[in-house]
Scaffold this active site. Structure first.
Site, PDB file in Angstrom:
ATOM      1  N   TYR A  80       0.836  -1.195   0.000  1.00 28.25           N
ATOM      2  CA  TYR A  80       0.000   0.000   0.000  1.00 28.25           C
ATOM      3  C   TYR A  80       0.876   1.253   0.000  1.00 28.25           C
ATOM      4  O   TYR A  80       0.624   2.195  -0.743  1.00 28.25           O
ATOM      5  CB  TYR A  80      -0.896  -0.011   1.248  1.00 28.25           C
ATOM      6  N   PHE A 132      -9.628  20.033 -24.355  1.00 27.71           N
ATOM      7  CA  PHE A 132     -10.017  18.629 -24.452  1.00 27.71           C
ATOM      8  C   PHE A 132     -11.278  18.492 -23.591  1.00 27.71           C
ATOM      9  O   PHE A 132     -11.452  19.262 -22.644  1.00 27.71           O
ATOM     10  CB  PHE A 132      -8.891  17.700 -23.963  1.00 27.71           C
ATOM     11  N   THR A 133     -12.126  17.538 -23.915  1.00 27.94           N
ATOM     12  CA  THR A 133     -13.433  17.434 -23.237  1.00 27.94           C
ATOM     13  C   THR A 133     -13.305  17.496 -21.708  1.00 27.94           C
ATOM     14  O   THR A 133     -13.886  18.363 -21.057  1.00 27.94           O
ATOM     15  CB  THR A 133     -14.133  16.122 -23.635  1.00 27.94           C
ATOM     16  N   ASP A 223      -0.390  19.645 -21.038  1.00 30.79           N
ATOM     17  CA  ASP A 223      -1.090  18.370 -21.031  1.00 30.79           C
ATOM     18  C   ASP A 223      -0.299  17.466 -21.971  1.00 30.79           C
ATOM     19  O   ASP A 223      -0.350  17.623 -23.198  1.00 30.79           O
ATOM     20  CB  ASP A 223      -2.532  18.557 -21.509  1.00 30.79           C
ATOM     21  N   LYS A 266      -2.655   6.861 -22.605  1.00 32.37           N
ATOM     22  CA  LYS A 266      -2.101   7.182 -23.923  1.00 32.37           C
ATOM     23  C   LYS A 266      -0.576   7.157 -23.881  1.00 32.37           C
ATOM     24  O   LYS A 266       0.062   6.485 -24.664  1.00 32.37           O
ATOM     25  CB  LYS A 266      -2.560   8.574 -24.384  1.00 32.37           C
ATOM     26  N   ARG A 389     -16.271  13.341 -32.968  1.00 31.76           N
ATOM     27  CA  ARG A 389     -15.626  14.481 -32.329  1.00 31.76           C
ATOM     28  C   ARG A 389     -16.146  15.717 -33.044  1.00 31.76           C
ATOM     29  O   ARG A 389     -15.517  16.291 -33.904  1.00 31.76           O
ATOM     30  CB  ARG A 389     -14.097  14.389 -32.434  1.00 31.76           C
ATOM     31  N   PHE A 455     -21.689  13.154 -24.754  1.00 29.28           N
ATOM     32  CA  PHE A 455     -21.291  12.190 -25.782  1.00 29.28           C
ATOM     33  C   PHE A 455     -21.024  10.804 -25.210  1.00 29.28           C
ATOM     34  O   PHE A 455     -21.124   9.810 -25.919  1.00 29.28           O
ATOM     35  CB  PHE A 455     -20.048  12.690 -26.539  1.00 29.28           C
TER      36      PHE A 455
HETATM   37  C1  LIG Z   1      -7.301  11.301 -22.786  1.00 25.69           C
HETATM   38  C2  LIG Z   1      -6.887  12.669 -22.512  1.00 25.69           C
HETATM   39  C3  LIG Z   1      -7.096  13.246 -21.259  1.00 25.69           C
HETATM   40  C4  LIG Z   1      -7.835  12.526 -20.155  1.00 25.69           C
HETATM   41  O1  LIG Z   1      -7.186  11.368 -19.774  1.00 25.69           O
HETATM   42  P1  LIG Z   1      -7.992  10.080 -19.217  1.00 25.69           P
HETATM   43  O2  LIG Z   1      -6.915   9.137 -18.836  1.00 25.69           O
HETATM   44  O3  LIG Z   1      -8.862   9.597 -20.317  1.00 25.69           O
HETATM   45  O4  LIG Z   1      -8.784  10.548 -18.049  1.00 25.69           O
HETATM   46  C5  LIG Z   1      -6.654  14.535 -21.082  1.00 25.69           C
HETATM   47  N1  LIG Z   1      -6.057  15.212 -22.070  1.00 25.69           N
HETATM   48  C6  LIG Z   1      -5.833  14.692 -23.274  1.00 25.69           C
HETATM   49  C7  LIG Z   1      -5.146  15.489 -24.343  1.00 25.69           C
HETATM   50  C8  LIG Z   1      -6.244  13.399 -23.554  1.00 25.69           C
HETATM   51  O5  LIG Z   1      -6.040  12.898 -24.784  1.00 25.69           O
END
Ligand SMILES: *Cc1c(COP(=O)(O)O)cnc(C)c1O
Length: 482
Positions: A80, A132-133, A223, A266, A389, A455
């Protein structure tokens, strides 16, 4: 891959890896695809994976792992607090990004949650190249606003501009003068700009933005979720970096920001996420929230196996032969579609191939969701699952009207190291058929609509019986083939 020369005129993207674990796929007949599309409310997020042939929904958490990543998962140190696994990951991040502090989170949006709950006050405005969303949602739920300063040319669908994700420096200066630095908690650069086609940001632009932020005492934030693709483009499209290693390019980028965060779904062929910085004050402000929302400081919601895989995956991200497969397959797909006159975002970016639904479906009113209709129609005629998108991905304006998106895109993500060339060719073939029959496709309307991030869970229906008509034409042209 970069040095391969072919005897023939063909350009063939060549993977510098081989596939050693496979997953069986199923391609349903079109009648069953229509049934599952209706069950999913014409929303590809709600399809069951078993009904999907090629899953090009996203690159999130579905990138293929390497043998080394799988092996590392077996030596995970399960505890942990104070797990060796965590320190291996922390050391790797320090080695690659040269940052001192790391806060682990369960995914990218969790990092956004932490950052924005600490930095945003009601009435603030976050300046960014493009939203980004989830990044935008976390600003707005904290009472902030988002202003996008992307260069105008970034929103031109078909172009040959190499860095369409850049911030317009004049717009940035103007916004700072207009709003005042005190009202701007941070300037955000999203590398590999997701919603406009995975388009990269140049380091030249990052440098200018970083200098302006310093001058005004504003936090610069990156980001870095789509960093891998961006690094490749910095190397091949930005002269200054053509002889630099991927590691050197990464360190150059890292040095330009006060704060970086990433989705490891990613970046690093993994799962999870995190925040990294050299700023002790920022680190101290945020660290208390990790045990509150994510988990203890040495896992932050990630499993030890995920962390081990990520450590190796980050290492592999520094290998040009590992990160070039995605962008090269995408470039191939884009070129093949262009040859067939199909409207597609150019130049090719990272993440995936983006069809321009604004044009592809220009006979459908934008209020009936051109990109959503194209996404549904492509699944129907191919079993390929893409992601809308466009306007469906935008939540409504405060007055209840639709916020019409700047771009209407069908994103066909190519998860890194996953698909083969023949699968890409199959997708191109079906897209070409759909393009020839696009006038059979009609619009969509909402039947169930969440207020935030609609979405994901929203359900829609076709405005008329166009899906049946498209299916009938498919049968006419393809006989009883799948
Ligand atoms: C996917 C993504 C996020 C959010 O990440 P999650 O792991 O899906 O929560 C933030 N910014 C960008 C540019 C992304 O592609």
């Amino acid at each position: 891959m970069a040095n391969i020369k072919y005897y023939s005129e063909d350009t063939i993207p060549l993977e510098m890896h081989k596939v050693r674990i496979i997953q069986k796929l199923l391609l349903l007949p079109i009648e069953e695809r229509l049934r599952s599309l209706r069950e999913a409310g014409f929303n590809t997020f709600l399809l069951k994976n078993r009904d999907v042939f090629l899953d090009m929904l996203t690159d999130s958490g579905v990138n293929a792992m390497s043998d080394r990543q799988q092996a590392a998962m077996l030596i995970a140190d399960d505890s942990y607090a104070g797990s060796e696994t965590f320190y291996r990951l922390e050391d790797k991040l320090t080695e690659i990004f040269q940052t001192k502090y790391f806060l682990p989170t369960h995914q990218g949006r969790a990092a956004e949650h932490i950052i924005n709950s600490v930095l945003i006050k009601p009435g603030d405005t976050v300046l960014m190249n493009y939203h980004f969303t989830t990044s935008k949602a976390h600003v707005t739920v904290n009472g902030g606003m988002v202003e996008e300063l992307i260069i105008d040319a970034g929103l031109v669908e078909e172009s040959d501009l190499l860095f369409k994700g850049d911030i317009d420096i004049d717009k940035l200066k103007e916004a700072i003068t207009r709003l005042g630095a005190a009202k701007i908690p941070y300037v955000r650069i999203e590398v590999g700009t997701n919603l406009i086609g995975g388009q990269p940001v140049s380091i030249a632009n990052m440098r200018e933005v970083s200098a302006i932020c310093k001058e005004h005492g504003i936090i610069s934030l990156c980001d870095a979720s789509l960093l891998a693709d961006n690094l490749y483009f910095n190397k091949i499209r930005e002269d200054e970096f053509k002889d630099k290693s991927i590691l050197e390019i990464t360190q150059t980028i890292s040095s330009l920001f006060d704060l970086l965060y990433f989705s490891a779904r990613k970046l690093g062929y993994g799962r999870g996420g995190g925040i990294i910085t050299n700023n002790e004050r920022l680190f101290d402000m945020m660290k208390e929230l990790i045990p509150l929302y994510e988990g203890f400081m040495t896992y932050g919601g990630m499993s030890v196996r995920e962390m081990e895989a990520l450590t190796i995956g980050l290492d592999e991200t520094m290998d040009e032969d590992m990160i070039n497969q995605g962008p090269q397959f995408i470039a191939y797909m884009v070129e093949e579609l262009k040859k067939r006159g199909i409207p597609v975002i150019t130049p090719p970016g990272g993440l995936g191939c983006h069809l321009n639904a604004m044009k592809f479906m220009d006979h459908i009113p934008q209020e009936e969701y051109r990109a959503g209709a194209l996404t549904a129609a492509l699944y129907l005629c191919s079993g390929v699952r893409g992601m809308e998108r466009g306007t469906i991905s935008e939540d409504r304006n405060p007055d209840g009207s639709d916020h019409l998106a700047n771009m209407e895109l069908l994103r066909l993500a190519l998860p890194r190291r996953v698909f083969t060339m023949s699968q890409v060719k199959y997708a191109v073939d079906r897209i070409a058929w759909l393009y020839a029959n696009r006038h059979l496709v009609g619009g969509l309307r909402f039947v169930e609509e969440p207020k935030v991030l609609r979405f994901f869970l929203g359900r829609l229906d076709a405005v008329n019986d166009w899906p049946e008509q498209l299916m009938a034409k498919f049968r006419e042209d393809f006989g009883d083939s799948l």
